[in-house]
Design an enzyme around this catalytic site. Structure first.
Site, short mmCIF file in Angstrom:
data_model
loop_
_atom_site.label_atom_id
_atom_site.label_comp_id
_atom_site.label_asym_id
_atom_site.label_seq_id
_atom_site.Cartn_x
_atom_site.Cartn_y
_atom_site.Cartn_z
N GLN A 1 53.95 32.87 46.07
CA GLN A 1 53.66 33.27 44.69
C GLN A 1 54.37 34.57 44.34
OE1 GLN A 1 49.34 33.30 44.20
NE2 GLN A 1 49.51 31.47 42.94
N ARG B 1 37.37 41.81 43.18
CA ARG B 1 38.43 42.49 42.43
C ARG B 1 38.00 42.86 41.01
NH1 ARG B 1 43.16 38.22 43.55
NH2 ARG B 1 41.36 36.85 43.16
N ASP C 1 34.64 37.39 45.40
CA ASP C 1 35.84 38.01 44.85
C ASP C 1 35.45 39.38 44.32
OD1 ASP C 1 38.12 38.82 43.45
OD2 ASP C 1 38.58 36.79 42.76
#
Length: 216
Positions: A86, A143, A141
């Site tokens: 990516q 973040r 997650d």
């Protein structure tokens, strides 16, 4: 973290600390020059980078990728995730149209390198990538993209075409006042080692990866 439903306020402005041009060469021979920005005043105090790539045409919205650091994938070429491919894809696509790659120091979706490797061991025992994090007492997650919104605002990118399969990135940026003009998916980078990981991202958090492309 997916605190994305209500508007949030960016806690103070960031300023550009430095900018320097760096030639990039990838393992397949692709070369491009980036202008790398560092910042003062980011909300989380981390050493995030913004790489300006290409030259956006006048009046166009820049293509932007928020890329969370992945030592195993970005540096060592691990096939357990799709992060390295990516990153490579994003640099070239942004350079073609003009925009920014934000390289965010958020290893392991925010849990850190050692914890990520501990989660890998639990995945080897049968848990998926999200179950492994929660089994360690960590967020699925962790973040937060407040610093990313600060960086984009400082760079004058109040509206972006977001290169991402992750709906939470778009939602958090929008809640922080960044206009998402378009969400552009990345390619499908599947291997024998990461198919369960990719499938979990689709089924658990709604990533825009075509399940039909995921073999196995």
């Amino acid at each position: 973290m997916t605190n994305t439903e209500t508007s949030r306020t960016i806690p103070g402005a960031a300023t550009v600390r430095s900018r320097v041009r760096i030639p990039l060469t990838f393992g397949d021979g692709y070369r491009v020059e980036a202008e790398v920005f560092t910042f003062h005043g980011l909300a989380d105090g981390a050493e995030h980078l913004a790489l300006a790539l290409g030259e956006p045409a006048t009046g166009t919205v820049p293509l932007v990728r928020l890329h969370s650091e992945c030592l195993t994938g970005d540096v060592f070429g691990s096939d357990r995730c799709d992060c390295g491919p990516q990153l490579r894809e994003s640099v070239e696509r942004i350079a073609e149209t003009g925009g920014y790659l934000l390289y965010l120091r958020q290893e392991g979706r925010g849990i850190g390198l050692y914890n990520k490797l501990d989660a890998y061991a639990l995945q080897d025992a049968g848990l998926d990538t999200y179950q492994a994090n929660t089994a360690l007492g960590l967020p699925e997650d962790g973040r937060d993209y407040t610093a990313a919104a600060q960086m984009l605002t400082t760079l004058g990118a109040g509206a972006v075409r977001l290169l991402s399969n992750n709906p939470d990135k778009a939602a958090q940026l929008a809640a922080l006042g960044i206009e998402i003009a378009e969400r552009v998916p990345t390619g499908v980078h599947v291997s024998e080692s990461n198919v369960r990981y990719l499938r979990a991202k689709v089924e658990h958090t709604g990533h825009s990866i075509p399940l039909a492309r995921l073999v196995g």
